[in-house]
Design a protein around this motif. Structure first.
Motif, PDB file in Angstrom:
ATOM      1  N   LYS A   1      11.645  86.853   5.330  1.00  0.00           N
ATOM      2  CA  LYS A   1      12.893  86.191   5.714  1.00  0.00           C
ATOM      3  C   LYS A   1      12.785  84.654   5.731  1.00  0.00           C
ATOM      4  CE  LYS A   1      15.525  89.820   6.557  1.00  0.00           C
ATOM      5  NZ  LYS A   1      16.060  90.086   7.889  1.00  0.00           N
ATOM      6  N   ILE A   2      11.636  84.101   5.358  1.00  0.00           N
ATOM      7  CA  ILE A   2      11.498  82.647   5.429  1.00  0.00           C
ATOM      8  C   ILE A   2      12.358  81.972   4.357  1.00  0.00           C
ATOM      9  CG2 ILE A   2       9.238  82.481   6.507  1.00  0.00           C
ATOM     10  CD1 ILE A   2       7.960  82.365   3.781  1.00  0.00           C
ATOM     11  N   PRO A   3      12.946  80.813   4.678  1.00  0.00           N
ATOM     12  CA  PRO A   3      13.733  80.088   3.683  1.00  0.00           C
ATOM     13  C   PRO A   3      12.829  79.508   2.606  1.00  0.00           C
ATOM     14  CG  PRO A   3      13.573  78.813   5.708  1.00  0.00           C
ATOM     15  CD  PRO A   3      12.966  80.157   5.990  1.00  0.00           C
ATOM     16  N   LEU A   4      13.344  79.383   1.404  1.00  0.00           N
ATOM     17  CA  LEU A   4      12.541  78.858   0.299  1.00  0.00           C
ATOM     18  C   LEU A   4      12.201  77.386   0.521  1.00  0.00           C
ATOM     19  CD1 LEU A   4      11.355  79.642  -2.463  1.00  0.00           C
ATOM     20  CD2 LEU A   4      13.497  78.878  -3.510  1.00  0.00           C
ATOM     21  N   ASP A   5      13.136  76.632   1.095  1.00  0.00           N
ATOM     22  CA  ASP A   5      12.939  75.194   1.299  1.00  0.00           C
ATOM     23  C   ASP A   5      13.363  74.821   2.717  1.00  0.00           C
ATOM     24  OD1 ASP A   5      12.603  72.494   1.112  1.00  0.00           O
ATOM     25  OD2 ASP A   5      13.927  72.199  -0.614  1.00  0.00           O
ATOM     26  N   PRO A   6      12.542  75.150   3.722  1.00  0.00           N
ATOM     27  CA  PRO A   6      12.946  74.938   5.116  1.00  0.00           C
ATOM     28  C   PRO A   6      13.186  73.474   5.474  1.00  0.00           C
ATOM     29  CG  PRO A   6      10.628  75.535   4.980  1.00  0.00           C
ATOM     30  CD  PRO A   6      11.203  75.763   3.626  1.00  0.00           C
ATOM     31  N   THR A   7      12.522  72.540   4.776  1.00  0.00           N
ATOM     32  CA  THR A   7      12.706  71.121   5.101  1.00  0.00           C
ATOM     33  C   THR A   7      14.068  70.612   4.655  1.00  0.00           C
ATOM     34  OG1 THR A   7      11.669  70.436   3.017  1.00  0.00           O
ATOM     35  CG2 THR A   7      10.241  70.668   4.943  1.00  0.00           C
ATOM     36  N   PHE A   8      14.730  71.378   3.809  1.00  0.00           N
ATOM     37  CA  PHE A   8      16.062  70.988   3.333  1.00  0.00           C
ATOM     38  C   PHE A   8      17.160  71.645   4.153  1.00  0.00           C
ATOM     39  CE2 PHE A   8      19.508  70.612   0.128  1.00  0.00           C
ATOM     40  CZ  PHE A   8      19.346  69.273  -0.216  1.00  0.00           C
ATOM     41  N   GLU A   9      16.776  72.494   5.095  1.00  0.00           N
ATOM     42  CA  GLU A   9      17.759  73.237   5.902  1.00  0.00           C
ATOM     43  C   GLU A   9      18.387  72.324   6.952  1.00  0.00           C
ATOM     44  OE1 GLU A   9      18.663  76.776   6.806  1.00  0.00           O
ATOM     45  OE2 GLU A   9      18.290  77.158   4.700  1.00  0.00           O
ATOM     46  N   PRO A  10      19.674  72.016   6.834  1.00  0.00           N
ATOM     47  CA  PRO A  10      20.311  71.212   7.884  1.00  0.00           C
ATOM     48  C   PRO A  10      20.645  72.083   9.091  1.00  0.00           C
ATOM     49  CG  PRO A  10      21.932  71.827   6.233  1.00  0.00           C
ATOM     50  CD  PRO A  10      20.609  72.378   5.765  1.00  0.00           C
ATOM     51  N   LYS A  11      20.669  71.478  10.266  1.00  0.00           N
ATOM     52  CA  LYS A  11      21.176  72.181  11.442  1.00  0.00           C
ATOM     53  C   LYS A  11      22.687  72.003  11.449  1.00  0.00           C
ATOM     54  CE  LYS A  11      19.174  73.993  14.282  1.00  0.00           C
ATOM     55  NZ  LYS A  11      18.770  75.419  14.396  1.00  0.00           N
ATOM     56  N   ILE A  12      23.405  73.097  11.570  1.00  0.00           N
ATOM     57  CA  ILE A  12      24.863  73.075  11.458  1.00  0.00           C
ATOM     58  C   ILE A  12      25.482  73.464  12.790  1.00  0.00           C
ATOM     59  CG2 ILE A  12      26.840  74.093  10.234  1.00  0.00           C
ATOM     60  CD1 ILE A  12      24.769  74.613   7.905  1.00  0.00           C
ATOM     61  N   THR A  13      26.354  72.604  13.286  1.00  0.00           N
ATOM     62  CA  THR A  13      27.027  72.904  14.551  1.00  0.00           C
ATOM     63  C   THR A  13      28.187  73.863  14.301  1.00  0.00           C
ATOM     64  OG1 THR A  13      28.634  71.102  14.366  1.00  0.00           O
ATOM     65  CG2 THR A  13      26.495  70.576  15.388  1.00  0.00           C
ATOM     66  N   VAL A  14      28.700  74.417  15.368  1.00  0.00           N
ATOM     67  CA  VAL A  14      29.852  75.310  15.263  1.00  0.00           C
ATOM     68  C   VAL A  14      31.032  74.577  14.624  1.00  0.00           C
ATOM     69  CG1 VAL A  14      31.620  76.490  16.623  1.00  0.00           C
ATOM     70  CG2 VAL A  14      29.202  76.859  17.144  1.00  0.00           C
ATOM     71  N   GLU A  15      31.295  73.352  15.082  1.00  0.00           N
ATOM     72  CA  GLU A  15      32.438  72.611  14.549  1.00  0.00           C
ATOM     73  C   GLU A  15      32.235  72.257  13.074  1.00  0.00           C
ATOM     74  OE1 GLU A  15      36.134  71.524  14.371  1.00  0.00           O
ATOM     75  OE2 GLU A  15      35.253  72.458  16.146  1.00  0.00           O
ATOM     76  N   GLU A  16      30.998  71.947  12.684  1.00  0.00           N
ATOM     77  CA  GLU A  16      30.722  71.677  11.268  1.00  0.00           C
ATOM     78  C   GLU A  16      30.925  72.927  10.427  1.00  0.00           C
ATOM     79  OE1 GLU A  16      27.356  68.117  11.751  1.00  0.00           O
ATOM     80  OE2 GLU A  16      26.762  70.235  11.719  1.00  0.00           O
ATOM     81  N   SER A  17      30.656  74.081  11.012  1.00  0.00           N
ATOM     82  CA  SER A  17      30.840  75.330  10.260  1.00  0.00           C
ATOM     83  C   SER A  17      32.305  75.548   9.903  1.00  0.00           C
ATOM     84  CB  SER A  17      30.308  76.524  11.066  1.00  0.00           C
ATOM     85  OG  SER A  17      31.171  76.872  12.133  1.00  0.00           O
ATOM     86  N   ARG A  18      33.216  75.034  10.742  1.00  0.00           N
ATOM     87  CA  ARG A  18      34.647  75.176  10.444  1.00  0.00           C
ATOM     88  C   ARG A  18      34.972  74.487   9.108  1.00  0.00           C
ATOM     89  NH1 ARG A  18      40.095  74.338  13.598  1.00  0.00           N
ATOM     90  NH2 ARG A  18      38.862  74.301  15.510  1.00  0.00           N
ATOM     91  N   LYS A  19      34.380  73.306   8.886  1.00  0.00           N
ATOM     92  CA  LYS A  19      34.638  72.572   7.637  1.00  0.00           C
ATOM     93  C   LYS A  19      34.117  73.358   6.444  1.00  0.00           C
ATOM     94  CE  LYS A  19      36.010  68.661   5.617  1.00  0.00           C
ATOM     95  NZ  LYS A  19      35.805  68.955   4.197  1.00  0.00           N
ATOM     96  N   TYR A  20      32.951  73.991   6.612  1.00  0.00           N
ATOM     97  CA  TYR A  20      32.428  74.846   5.543  1.00  0.00           C
ATOM     98  C   TYR A  20      33.424  75.966   5.229  1.00  0.00           C
ATOM     99  CZ  TYR A  20      27.616  73.053   5.141  1.00  0.00           C
ATOM    100  OH  TYR A  20      26.511  72.284   4.883  1.00  0.00           O
ATOM    101  N   MET A  21      33.964  76.596   6.276  1.00  0.00           N
ATOM    102  CA  MET A  21      34.919  77.699   6.073  1.00  0.00           C
ATOM    103  C   MET A  21      36.193  77.198   5.385  1.00  0.00           C
ATOM    104  SD  MET A  21      33.151  80.147   7.267  1.00  0.00           S
ATOM    105  CE  MET A  21      31.505  79.676   7.795  1.00  0.00           C
ATOM    106  N   GLN A  22      36.707  76.075   5.839  1.00  0.00           N
ATOM    107  CA  GLN A  22      37.937  75.527   5.257  1.00  0.00           C
ATOM    108  C   GLN A  22      37.752  75.214   3.774  1.00  0.00           C
ATOM    109  OE1 GLN A  22      38.347  72.214   7.926  1.00  0.00           O
ATOM    110  NE2 GLN A  22      39.864  73.235   9.230  1.00  0.00           N
ATOM    111  N   ASP A  23      36.630  74.579   3.450  1.00  0.00           N
ATOM    112  CA  ASP A  23      36.388  74.186   2.058  1.00  0.00           C
ATOM    113  C   ASP A  23      36.037  75.383   1.183  1.00  0.00           C
ATOM    114  OD1 ASP A  23      36.834  71.608   2.889  1.00  0.00           O
ATOM    115  OD2 ASP A  23      34.709  71.034   2.921  1.00  0.00           O
ATOM    116  N   GLY A  24      35.150  76.234   1.681  1.00  0.00           N
ATOM    117  CA  GLY A  24      34.665  77.345   0.864  1.00  0.00           C
ATOM    118  C   GLY A  24      35.698  78.429   0.631  1.00  0.00           C
ATOM    119  N   LEU A  25      36.626  78.599   1.603  1.00  0.00           N
ATOM    120  CA  LEU A  25      37.594  79.692   1.511  1.00  0.00           C
ATOM    121  C   LEU A  25      39.010  79.213   1.162  1.00  0.00           C
ATOM    122  CD1 LEU A  25      36.439  81.707   4.668  1.00  0.00           C
ATOM    123  CD2 LEU A  25      35.701  82.005   2.291  1.00  0.00           C
ATOM    124  N   GLN A  26      39.149  77.929   0.855  1.00  0.00           N
ATOM    125  CA  GLN A  26      40.491  77.393   0.617  1.00  0.00           C
ATOM    126  C   GLN A  26      41.193  78.051  -0.568  1.00  0.00           C
ATOM    127  OE1 GLN A  26      40.513  73.239  -0.491  1.00  0.00           O
ATOM    128  NE2 GLN A  26      38.597  73.412  -1.639  1.00  0.00           N
TER     129      GLN A  26
END
Length: 603
Positions: free
Chosen positions: A302-327
């Motif tokens: 289950k380890i990520p391929l590039d863990p150093t590139f993994e950003p920490k995402i807040t709940v509020e930031e996730s909303r922007k991902y949903m809005q953009d990805g599902l628009q």
């Protein structure tokens, strides 16, 4: 650091169950109202369903009762799912289960009397009332398995007892198991189901990850015999019910409501076990190479391929991902997404006693509720997109169908959820040419979307099939047998490329899906459909989106084959599955190519 109690989490991270019932008194009054409505229903209709007109009248009144059951059951279930240790929630859930068993026992005469009507009378009722056509069609199909009215009444009365193993499983898992802490290089780490599955299982530090794995599975081992006995009780109930109803075997019984035959079920398992395995072994070897591991073990998958590139995402930031990805799904869909954040449809908190994993509950007449334990990884973004796919499905279905017509076959249920994961991935890939970003996105698709649905749940399905074959032969299971079956499936799939170390055989203890019939294989079935439709959306754009929205709005009015055909996918052939496996293979090849590019560029 310790695992928080439910009382210690921020209320803004929790869902608002007051949309179901404002107060406990309101819930208790609803239970009382339901009981009274059922008694009135029995008095009004029992023994009086004799023709099409009386059948329609009874169904209309039953529809109202069913709509009363749903919010009460949802409230009891959801309040328990956030804290299995809460005595009040336990008692509330038990109270509802007891009430529901009595309710469905009392109203069981409805299907019995409808089934006794001549076929032409039922067809007349279907013609005169299209809203109940779907309900009556299923009733006709089930007629050969309908038992004597008194037997049906008795079986319904025992439903809470039949459901008891699932409750016992959750109590053992979420209340009795105390994982405590584990130590690595003098540092103590807290451990729980949600912490292990949410972060430690994928921790980039091999020492921490493998120590967490050992501590986690050592605790599971302490409870393996109780959990196995609980599961066997559930299996024996399913087998007895299947035999009582005259099904040829337990598979036929469990696939009946899914509206698919055993060929589709077996194909999904057999093809993936044989043809996806080489691709996933290649992915495992890539992980081993990139992380410089001495060997690739089950604890490292289950380890990520590039863990150093993994950003920490807040709940509020996730909303922007949903809005953009599902628009691409349109304004109404995005409005639903925004409401889910603004109106607290989502429970993000991590706390002791909370159910593991994530799910979406979509009570008819209210709005969906999503449970997730937010850790802030990209994985969480895809999980949330997945659960919002369920929410968007029933948000559309409930608006366009009555309570009997809104829920499709279990076979199709994971298509809308995995579709959102694919839409999110398509959006992210389209908006960057940076090799490292592309590798990060593709690896997230493989590690989350495909690993979870095409590997984890598929291996559950292959193991589950072995279990049911044994039960169908009239035998039982215990911990030793379940461990053997699970280990054999893992070893068959991963071959010599991944070491299946001690403890991995206990993975069967982690999933509640085994208490939900033949559910695990439907994840890969749904993702097969959504992969093909998402590719169609990339090529055709809005017309393909519109067709998909029509599928969501159709709810359960069509079979999985018909719904898939509406979306342009023919699941009666193996081609969509083969195309999806080939697509997964192409993604892994892209990961290898991008990794080589990145390594050359960094030298």
């Amino acid at each position: 650091m310790t695992v928080k109690l439910r009382s210690e989490v921020n209320v803004e991270e929790t869902w608002n169950l007051k949309d179901l019932f404002e107060t406990e008194e309101a819930f208790n009054q609803a239970i009382k109202n339901l009981t009274e409505a059922v008694d009135q229903f029995v008095e009004k209709h029992k023994g009086k369903i004799t023709d099409a007109v009386s059948a329609i009248h009874a169904l209309k009144d039953y529809e109202k009762i069913y709509e009363m059951v749903i919010p009460a059951g949802t409230y009891a279930s959801l309040s328990l799912s956030t804290d299995q240790t809460n005595d009040e929630a336990q008692m509330r859930a038990s109270k509802f289960d007891s009430t529901a068993a009595k309710v469905f026992s009392k109203v069981s005469f409805l299907n019995s009397e409808l089934s006794e009507l001549p076929a032409e009378t039922i067809e007349e009722a279907m013609n005169e009332s299209a809203e109940f056509k779907n309900y009556l069609e299923k009733l006709l199909l089930f007629k050969p398995h309908q038992l004597h009215p008194e037997v049906e009444k008795t079986l319904a009365a025992f439903q809470s007892s039949f459901d008891a193993p699932y409750g016992l499983y959750n109590t053992t898992k979420l209340v009795d198991m105390n994982f405590g802490e584990f130590e690595v290089n003098g540092k103590m780490y807290p451990l729980s189901y949600n912490i292990f599955e949410g972060s430690l299982e994928a921790d980039p530090d091999a020492e921490v990850r493998r120590a967490a794995y050992k501590a986690f599975y050592d605790k599971l081992k302490d409870y393996q015999h109780t959990t196995a006995k609980t599961y066997d009780a559930h299996l024996q109930t399913e087998k007895t019910t299947s035999d009582l109803r005259g099904f040829d075997n337990i598979f036929e019984s469990l696939l009946f409501d899914q509206q698919v035959d055993r060929e589709l079920y077996n194909r999904q398992i057999d093809l993936i076990m044989s043809e996806l395995a080489p691709h996933m072994r290649k992915y495992a070897k890539l992980l081993q190479k990139v992380h410089g591991l001495d060997k690739m073990t089950f604890a490292d998958l289950k380890i990520p391929l590039d863990p150093t590139f993994e950003p920490k995402i807040t709940v509020e930031e996730s909303r922007k991902y949903m809005q953009d990805g599902l628009q691409i799904m349109g304004e109404d869909y995005i409005n639903m997404v925004n409401r889910s954040f603004d109106e607290r449809w989502i429970d993000f908190a991590q706390n002791k006693g909370k159910s593991t994993g994530a799910f979406c509950s979509s009570p008819y007449g209210v709005h969906p509720y999503i449970l997730i334990s937010w850790s802030g990884s990209m994985d969480d973004v895809f999980v949330l997109a997945h659960e919002l796919g369920h929410a968007g499905h029933f948000y559309n279905a409930h608006k366009n169908q009555n309570v009997f017509n809104s829920r499709p076959s279990l076979y199709f249920i994971e298509a809308p959820s995995t579709m959102n994961e694919m839409l999110m991935a398509n959006h992210l890939l389209k908006n960057s040419d940076d090799p490292r970003f592309k590798r990060w996105v593709i690896s997230a698709i493989i590690a989350r979307t495909y690993y979870h649905n095409f590997v984890t749940h598929l291996l559950e399905a292959a193991y589950q099939r072995k279990v049911y074959e044994r039960i169908d032969a009239g035998e039982s299971v215990n911990a030793g047998i379940l461990n053997t079956y699970k280990r054999s499936v893992l070893e068959e799939f991963w071959g010599e490329d991944v070491e299946i170390q001690e403890g991995a055989e206990l993975t069967w203890m982690r999933q509640p899906h085994y208490y939900m019939g033949l559910y695990p294989y439907t994840y890969s079935a749904g993702l097969t459909i959504s992969t093909q439709v998402s590719q169609r959306i990339l090529k055709e754009g809005q017309p393909a989106v519109n067709a998909w929205l029509e599928v969501l709005q159709a709810g359960g009015t069509k079979t999985p084959v018909e719904l898939s055909k509406m979306a342009g996918v023919d699941i009666t052939t193996e081609q969509p599955l083969r195309d999806t496996i080939a697509f997964i293979g192409s993604l892994i090849e892209q990961l290898e190519t991008l990794t080589n590019e990145i390594e050359v560029g960094s030298n």
